[in-house]
Design an enzyme around this catalytic site. Structure first.
Site, short mmCIF file in Angstrom:
data_model
loop_
_atom_site.label_atom_id
_atom_site.label_comp_id
_atom_site.label_asym_id
_atom_site.label_seq_id
_atom_site.Cartn_x
_atom_site.Cartn_y
_atom_site.Cartn_z
N THR A 63 0.87 -1.18 0.00
CA THR A 63 0.00 0.00 0.00
C THR A 63 0.90 1.22 0.00
O THR A 63 1.63 1.45 0.97
CB THR A 63 -0.89 0.04 1.25
N LYS A 120 -1.57 5.14 8.55
CA LYS A 120 -0.75 5.24 7.33
C LYS A 120 -1.66 5.42 6.10
O LYS A 120 -1.43 6.30 5.27
CB LYS A 120 0.10 3.97 7.17
N LYS A 126 -7.81 1.52 -3.05
CA LYS A 126 -7.45 1.10 -1.69
C LYS A 126 -7.64 2.24 -0.68
O LYS A 126 -8.22 2.06 0.39
CB LYS A 126 -5.99 0.62 -1.70
P1 NAD Z 1 5.74 -6.05 7.52
O1 NAD Z 1 6.49 -4.93 8.14
O2 NAD Z 1 5.35 -7.23 8.34
O3 NAD Z 1 6.58 -6.61 6.26
C1 NAD Z 1 7.37 -5.83 5.41
C2 NAD Z 1 8.61 -6.65 5.09
O4 NAD Z 1 9.40 -5.93 4.16
C3 NAD Z 1 9.49 -6.92 6.32
O5 NAD Z 1 9.71 -8.31 6.46
C4 NAD Z 1 10.79 -6.16 6.00
O6 NAD Z 1 11.95 -6.81 6.49
C5 NAD Z 1 10.76 -6.17 4.48
N1 NAD Z 1 11.59 -5.14 3.88
C6 NAD Z 1 11.71 -3.82 4.23
N2 NAD Z 1 12.58 -3.20 3.41
C7 NAD Z 1 13.01 -4.13 2.53
C8 NAD Z 1 13.92 -4.11 1.44
N3 NAD Z 1 14.54 -2.98 1.08
N4 NAD Z 1 14.12 -5.26 0.74
C9 NAD Z 1 13.47 -6.39 1.10
N5 NAD Z 1 12.61 -6.49 2.12
C10 NAD Z 1 12.38 -5.37 2.82
O7 NAD Z 1 4.46 -5.38 6.83
P2 NAD Z 1 3.13 -6.12 6.33
O8 NAD Z 1 2.11 -6.10 7.40
O9 NAD Z 1 3.51 -7.40 5.67
O10 NAD Z 1 2.64 -5.06 5.23
C11 NAD Z 1 3.23 -4.99 3.94
C12 NAD Z 1 2.40 -4.05 3.08
O11 NAD Z 1 1.06 -4.53 3.02
C13 NAD Z 1 2.32 -2.62 3.63
O12 NAD Z 1 2.40 -1.74 2.54
C14 NAD Z 1 0.95 -2.58 4.31
O13 NAD Z 1 0.40 -1.28 4.36
C15 NAD Z 1 0.14 -3.50 3.41
N6 NAD Z 1 -1.02 -4.14 4.04
C16 NAD Z 1 -0.91 -4.71 5.27
C17 NAD Z 1 -2.04 -5.30 5.85
C18 NAD Z 1 -1.96 -5.94 7.22
O14 NAD Z 1 -3.03 -6.26 7.79
N7 NAD Z 1 -0.77 -6.18 7.77
C19 NAD Z 1 -3.27 -5.32 5.17
C20 NAD Z 1 -3.33 -4.75 3.89
C21 NAD Z 1 -2.20 -4.16 3.33
#
Ligand code: NAD
Length: 288
Positions: free
Chosen positions: A93, A243, A168
């Site tokens: 997102t 966010k 979204k």
């Molecule tokens: P998270 O923080 O659990 O996962 C993000 C991952 O990205 C981490 O494992 C981190 O180590 C990795 N990362 C960061 N920088 C990096 C890089 N340069 N190279 C490789 N890996 C890297 O977050 P999440 O909950 O999995 O959310 C991910 C996305 O999904 C976000 O944009 C969030 O807004 C969206 N989202 C989350 C949810 C939810 O319920 N968690 C729901 C819908 C959308």
């Protein structure tokens, strides 16, 4: 299909595992060693850099925290490393403007790309029941669709590049507004001496009915089982809602859209998330 997967966090970990289950060869990368170990456990092969994960990949999927990281990963690790002609899918997102910029730059380098943010939380990511809202050309959508279908229950083409992110943030702004409204209504009913279950029984079949009431009721013990029944843990964190509301306000300002209730919801979630960022967003009822 050989698919590179970058970002194996709460969401990406489950999504990558579902691509493996669908028979794809998943080449995974994350900065976190624990995330890489979990991905190996799920049947992915892991690589020391995103560049190496992209080598020979026919598709690249990313699930990263924010737009700045998405941009840096695509600029430095994907472009010139994934084979030309690969289909790129960013499921993070992020803001609409960055999504459009990344798609335009990758296209100029010979790739096709979609923005494909998701609705549904960690359980939906693990269970393969996400909804994907997809922005991009018809041709890019047609290539992305079967990959996304392996991770979700619905894949909807929202229009041109960036329109997935637009859908979204409009959806989540509406969600924030009706969650706050639902919380206010329950809190006021209580103060007026109206039992929460009775108010639910009436409003859930009256014109006040909405998803925050009947699918995600913020009152414990009322309606279906929700994070309210688990001390407001799990579910969709208030920090992530904040966010999305900030992204929505930025987009509204850029487009000249009038979003008075959206702005108010942002301010209320900003206040709530300070100290409660990990609490489910329905926990805002505790402030009323
Ligand atoms: P998270 O923080 O659990 O996962 C993000 C991952 O990205 C981490 O494992 C981190 O180590 C990795 N990362 C960061 N920088 C990096 C890089 N340069 N190279 C490789 N890996 C890297 O977050 P999440 O909950 O999995 O959310 C991910 C996305 O999904 C976000 O944009 C969030 O807004 C969206 N989202 C989350 C949810 C939810 O319920 N968690 C729901 C819908 C959308």
């Amino acid at each position: 299909m050989k698919i590179a997967f970058i970002g194996l966090g709460n969401m990406g970990g489950g999504m990558a595992a579902n691509l493996v289950k669908a028979g794809h060869e998943v080449r995974a990368f994350d900065l976190s060693e624990a995330a890489l170990a979990a991905a190996r456990e799920a049947g992915c092969s892991t690589y020391p850099t995103a560049k190496e994960a992209c080598q020979g990949a026919e598709a690249v999927v990313s699930m990263l925290p924010n737009g700045a990281i998405v941009k840096s990963v695509y600029w430095n690790e994907v472009i010139g490393h994934a084979p030309e002609g690969a289909i790129l899918l960013d499921c993070s997102t992020i803001d609409v403007a960055t999504a459009r910029e990344v798609i335009s730059v990758t296209q100029a380098h010979g790739y096709q790309m979609v923005d494909a943010p998701v609705s549904g939380g960690i359980a939906a990511a693990a269970g393969g029941t996400l909804t994907f809202m997809v922005g991009g050309s018809d041709e890019a959508f047609a290539r992305a669709q079967p990959i996304l279908a392996a991770m979700g229950k619905a894949v909807i083409h929202a229009g041109a590049a960036g329109n997935g992110q637009a859908a979204k943030i409009c959806n989540n702004m509406l969600l924030a507004i009706h969650m706050i409204g639902t919380c206010e209504a329950f809190a006021m009913a209580d103060k007026l001496g109206l039992d929460a279950q009775t108010f639910y029984d009436i409003s859930s079949v009256s014109s006040g009915q909405c998803w925050s009431m009947t699918s995600y009721c913020p009152v414990p013990g009322v309606g279906p089982v929700t994070p309210a029944d688990n001390g407001y843990q799990g579910g969709f964190a208030a920090g992530l809602m904040l966010k999305d509301l900030k992204l929505a306000m930025e987009a509204a300002a850029g487009a000249g859209a009038k979003v008075e209730l959206g702005e108010h919801a942002r301010a209320l979630y900003e206040a709530f998330a300070a100290g409660n960022a990990a609490t489910d967003f329905s926990g805002i009822i505790r402030t009323l």
